[in-house]
Design an enzyme around this catalytic site. Structure first.
Site, PDB file in Angstrom:
ATOM      1  CB  ALA A 259      20.982  75.821  92.772  1.00 44.71           C
TER       2      ALA A 259
ATOM      3  CD  GLU B 236      19.151  77.262  85.668  1.00 42.80           C
ATOM      4  OE1 GLU B 236      18.285  77.181  84.761  1.00 42.80           O
ATOM      5  OE2 GLU B 236      19.710  76.260  86.131  1.00 42.80           O
TER       6      GLU B 236
HETATM    7  C1  LIG Z   1      21.498  80.334  90.969  1.00 47.55           C
HETATM    8  C2  LIG Z   1      22.595  80.071  91.907  1.00 47.55           C
HETATM    9  C3  LIG Z   1      22.228  79.043  92.990  1.00 47.55           C
HETATM   10  C4  LIG Z   1      22.783  79.333  94.354  1.00 47.55           C
HETATM   11  C5  LIG Z   1      23.781  78.434  94.989  1.00 47.55           C
HETATM   12  C6  LIG Z   1      24.624  77.726  94.054  1.00 47.55           C
HETATM   13  C7  LIG Z   1      26.081  77.991  94.008  1.00 47.55           C
HETATM   14  C8  LIG Z   1      26.586  78.009  92.554  1.00 47.55           C
HETATM   15  C9  LIG Z   1      26.152  76.800  91.837  1.00 47.55           C
HETATM   16  C10 LIG Z   1      26.281  76.872  90.307  1.00 47.55           C
HETATM   17  C11 LIG Z   1      25.632  75.712  89.641  1.00 47.55           C
HETATM   18  C12 LIG Z   1      24.158  75.646  89.946  1.00 47.55           C
HETATM   19  C13 LIG Z   1      23.330  75.935  88.719  1.00 47.55           C
HETATM   20  C14 LIG Z   1      21.868  75.761  89.033  1.00 47.55           C
HETATM   21  C15 LIG Z   1      21.105  76.876  89.288  1.00 47.55           C
HETATM   22  C16 LIG Z   1      19.695  76.685  89.645  1.00 47.55           C
HETATM   23  O1  LIG Z   1      19.156  75.590  89.707  1.00 47.55           O
HETATM   24  S1  LIG Z   1      18.844  78.112  89.980  1.00 47.55           S
HETATM   25  C17 LIG Z   1      17.256  77.539  90.548  1.00 47.55           C
HETATM   26  C18 LIG Z   1      16.436  76.982  89.408  1.00 47.55           C
HETATM   27  N1  LIG Z   1      15.152  76.523  89.895  1.00 47.55           N
HETATM   28  C19 LIG Z   1      14.052  77.329  89.917  1.00 47.55           C
HETATM   29  O2  LIG Z   1      14.104  78.469  89.510  1.00 47.55           O
HETATM   30  C20 LIG Z   1      12.774  76.727  90.456  1.00 47.55           C
HETATM   31  C21 LIG Z   1      12.277  77.553  91.622  1.00 47.55           C
HETATM   32  N2  LIG Z   1      11.024  77.009  92.129  1.00 47.55           N
HETATM   33  C22 LIG Z   1       9.842  77.259  91.482  1.00 47.55           C
HETATM   34  O3  LIG Z   1       9.760  77.913  90.478  1.00 47.55           O
HETATM   35  C23 LIG Z   1       8.630  76.613  92.078  1.00 47.55           C
HETATM   36  O4  LIG Z   1       8.931  76.228  93.405  1.00 47.55           O
HETATM   37  C24 LIG Z   1       8.207  75.347  91.272  1.00 47.55           C
HETATM   38  C25 LIG Z   1       9.397  74.456  91.078  1.00 47.55           C
HETATM   39  C26 LIG Z   1       7.627  75.781  89.942  1.00 47.55           C
HETATM   40  C27 LIG Z   1       7.136  74.587  92.078  1.00 47.55           C
HETATM   41  O5  LIG Z   1       6.084  75.489  92.402  1.00 47.55           O
HETATM   42  P1  LIG Z   1       4.977  74.998  93.449  1.00 47.55           P
HETATM   43  O6  LIG Z   1       4.508  73.644  93.073  1.00 47.55           O
HETATM   44  O7  LIG Z   1       4.034  76.118  93.552  1.00 47.55           O
HETATM   45  O8  LIG Z   1       5.759  74.826  94.822  1.00 47.55           O
HETATM   46  P2  LIG Z   1       6.362  76.015  95.719  1.00 47.55           P
HETATM   47  O9  LIG Z   1       5.379  76.355  96.785  1.00 47.55           O
HETATM   48  O10 LIG Z   1       6.897  77.090  94.866  1.00 47.55           O
HETATM   49  O11 LIG Z   1       7.615  75.256  96.361  1.00 47.55           O
HETATM   50  C28 LIG Z   1       7.425  74.345  97.445  1.00 47.55           C
HETATM   51  C29 LIG Z   1       8.506  74.661  98.447  1.00 47.55           C
HETATM   52  O12 LIG Z   1       9.795  74.360  97.825  1.00 47.55           O
HETATM   53  C30 LIG Z   1      10.600  75.532  97.877  1.00 47.55           C
HETATM   54  N3  LIG Z   1      11.436  75.584  96.678  1.00 47.55           N
HETATM   55  C31 LIG Z   1      11.064  75.305  95.403  1.00 47.55           C
HETATM   56  N4  LIG Z   1      12.107  75.474  94.564  1.00 47.55           N
HETATM   57  C32 LIG Z   1      13.177  75.837  95.320  1.00 47.55           C
HETATM   58  C33 LIG Z   1      14.571  76.139  95.049  1.00 47.55           C
HETATM   59  N5  LIG Z   1      15.077  76.053  93.819  1.00 47.55           N
HETATM   60  N6  LIG Z   1      15.366  76.519  96.084  1.00 47.55           N
HETATM   61  C34 LIG Z   1      14.876  76.565  97.345  1.00 47.55           C
HETATM   62  N7  LIG Z   1      13.565  76.275  97.710  1.00 47.55           N
HETATM   63  C35 LIG Z   1      12.743  75.920  96.676  1.00 47.55           C
HETATM   64  C36 LIG Z   1       9.640  76.684  97.946  1.00 47.55           C
HETATM   65  O13 LIG Z   1      10.289  77.813  98.451  1.00 47.55           O
HETATM   66  C37 LIG Z   1       8.566  76.123  98.845  1.00 47.55           C
HETATM   67  O14 LIG Z   1       9.047  76.163 100.178  1.00 47.55           O
HETATM   68  P3  LIG Z   1       8.134  76.850 101.303  1.00 47.55           P
HETATM   69  O15 LIG Z   1       7.915  78.256 100.817  1.00 47.55           O
HETATM   70  O16 LIG Z   1       8.937  76.749 102.556  1.00 47.55           O
HETATM   71  O17 LIG Z   1       6.859  76.055 101.330  1.00 47.55           O
END
Ligand SMILES: CCCCCCCCCCCCC/C=C/C(=O)SCCNC(=O)CCNC(=O)[C@H](O)C(C)(C)COP(=O)(O)OP(=O)(O)OC[C@H]1O[C@@H](n2cnc3c(N)ncnc32)[C@H](O)[C@@H]1OP(=O)(O)O
Length: 258
Positions: free
Chosen positions: A65, A132
């Site tokens: 998400a 999460e």
């Molecule tokens: C939790 C509620 C969600 C809110 C809205 C939902 C409404 C309710 C829905 C209910 C059901 C949904 C259930 C699901 C919940 C989730 O999925 S919570 C999120 C879980 N995911 C994560 O925690 C992963 C987060 N990201 C990271 O840990 C790292 O990015 C990575 C995946 C390990 C990759 O690292 P790396 O290779 O170093 O790349 P980065 O530089 O970190 O990322 C590149 C760019 O991508 C952006 N980004 C990455 N992940 C996300 C994300 N999940 N959301 C938004 N953006 C993300 C990151 O910010 C970078 O962007 P820039 O900074 O602009 O370059």
């Protein structure tokens, strides 16, 4: 014109939907969630479509998400999750089999998207996580339920309680994915699998087995009753008669979808 976040490709009777938001590792923004649900519903409404493959653009399947949308979640109500609920329910109950084709990371809602599909093919670069807990939340799109079904309680809790990623080999050995191939073969294998589904069974039968399989998510006795109902429905079709006759005649069945 809003940015296109899901690309659609047709490969015979298979539709390939690609999450296309590489700048955010295909994170599920509300806009992407809504667009993906619409493309899935369109694909399933097409009688000629026999399977849907879900994949991600660039180096990721889906990073979950969109965390940048969390601040808007203060005082979240069930209404806030409706778009996600619609998407995941659509994936999990689609009238045609859904195959996740995973290269790179499938984290959070991305991993839950894989779990909501009927089956999955992973490349050797694939990594899966439900991180999460590391955000102070818990999976909210089926992860706490479907992961246990997929890999068993002990391995599911290892992922759920730590949020730590697992690699493709671990995921394949644990049963989270059905096939493990080189990254450049992931889509090819997913399309091959989709073709086998389309080639070996009429659409109605493929749906019946998919629907009965999903009943496995119900308590066993409900699941068995659901399977028996679908089995008897399939048995009564002309395709079932044709399938049996073709086997007897040692020929390829000519299914009509009825
Ligand atoms: C939790 C509620 C969600 C809110 C809205 C939902 C409404 C309710 C829905 C209910 C059901 C949904 C259930 C699901 C919940 C989730 O999925 S919570 C999120 C879980 N995911 C994560 O925690 C992963 C987060 N990201 C990271 O840990 C790292 O990015 C990575 C995946 C390990 C990759 O690292 P790396 O290779 O170093 O790349 P980065 O530089 O970190 O990322 C590149 C760019 O991508 C952006 N980004 C990455 N992940 C996300 C994300 N999940 N959301 C938004 N953006 C993300 C990151 O910010 C970078 O962007 P820039 O900074 O602009 O370059």
């Amino acid at each position: 014109m809003p940015e296109q976040l899901v690309t659609v490709e047709r490969h015979g009777t298979t539709v390939v939907l690609t999450l296309d938001r590489p700048s955010a590792l295909n994170a599920l923004s509300r806009a992407l969630v809504a667009e993906l649900a619409e493309r899935l519903e369109e694909a399933a409404a097409d009688e000629a479509v026999r399977a849907v493959v879900l994949t991600g653009s660039a180096k990721a399947f889906c990073a979950g998400a969109d965390i940048s949308e969390i601040p808007n979640m203060t005082g979240a109500s069930p209404l806030d999750t409706l778009p996600f609920d619609r998407l995941f329910d659509t994936v999990a109950t689609l009238r045609v089999p859904t195959i996740a084709a995973v290269r790179g990371l499938a984290f959070g809602g991305g991993c839950e998207l894989v779990l909501a599909c009927d089956t999955a093919v992973a490349g050797r670069s694939a990594r899966f996580a439900v991180p999460e807990v590391r955000l102070g939340v818990i999976p909210g799109a089926g992860g706490t339920q479907r992961l246990v079904h997929a890999v068993g309680k002990a391995k599911a809790m290892r992922m759920l309680a730590t949020g730590a990623p697992v690699d493709a080999e671990w995921a394949y050995a644990a049963g989270l994915v059905a096939d493990l191939v080189d990254d450049d073969q992931v889509l090819h294998r997913a399309l091959e699998l989709a073709g086998q589904i389309a080639g070996n069974a009429p659409r109605a039968v493929a749906y019946a087995v998919d629907s009965a399989r999903r009943a496995n998510d119900l308590p066993l006795h409900q699941g068995l009753a659901h399977e028996r109902r679908n089995f008897l429905l399939a048995l009564g079709t002309s395709d079932a008669q044709e399938g049996v006759a073709a086997f007897t005649d040692r020929r390829t069945p000519a299914f009509t979808g009825r």
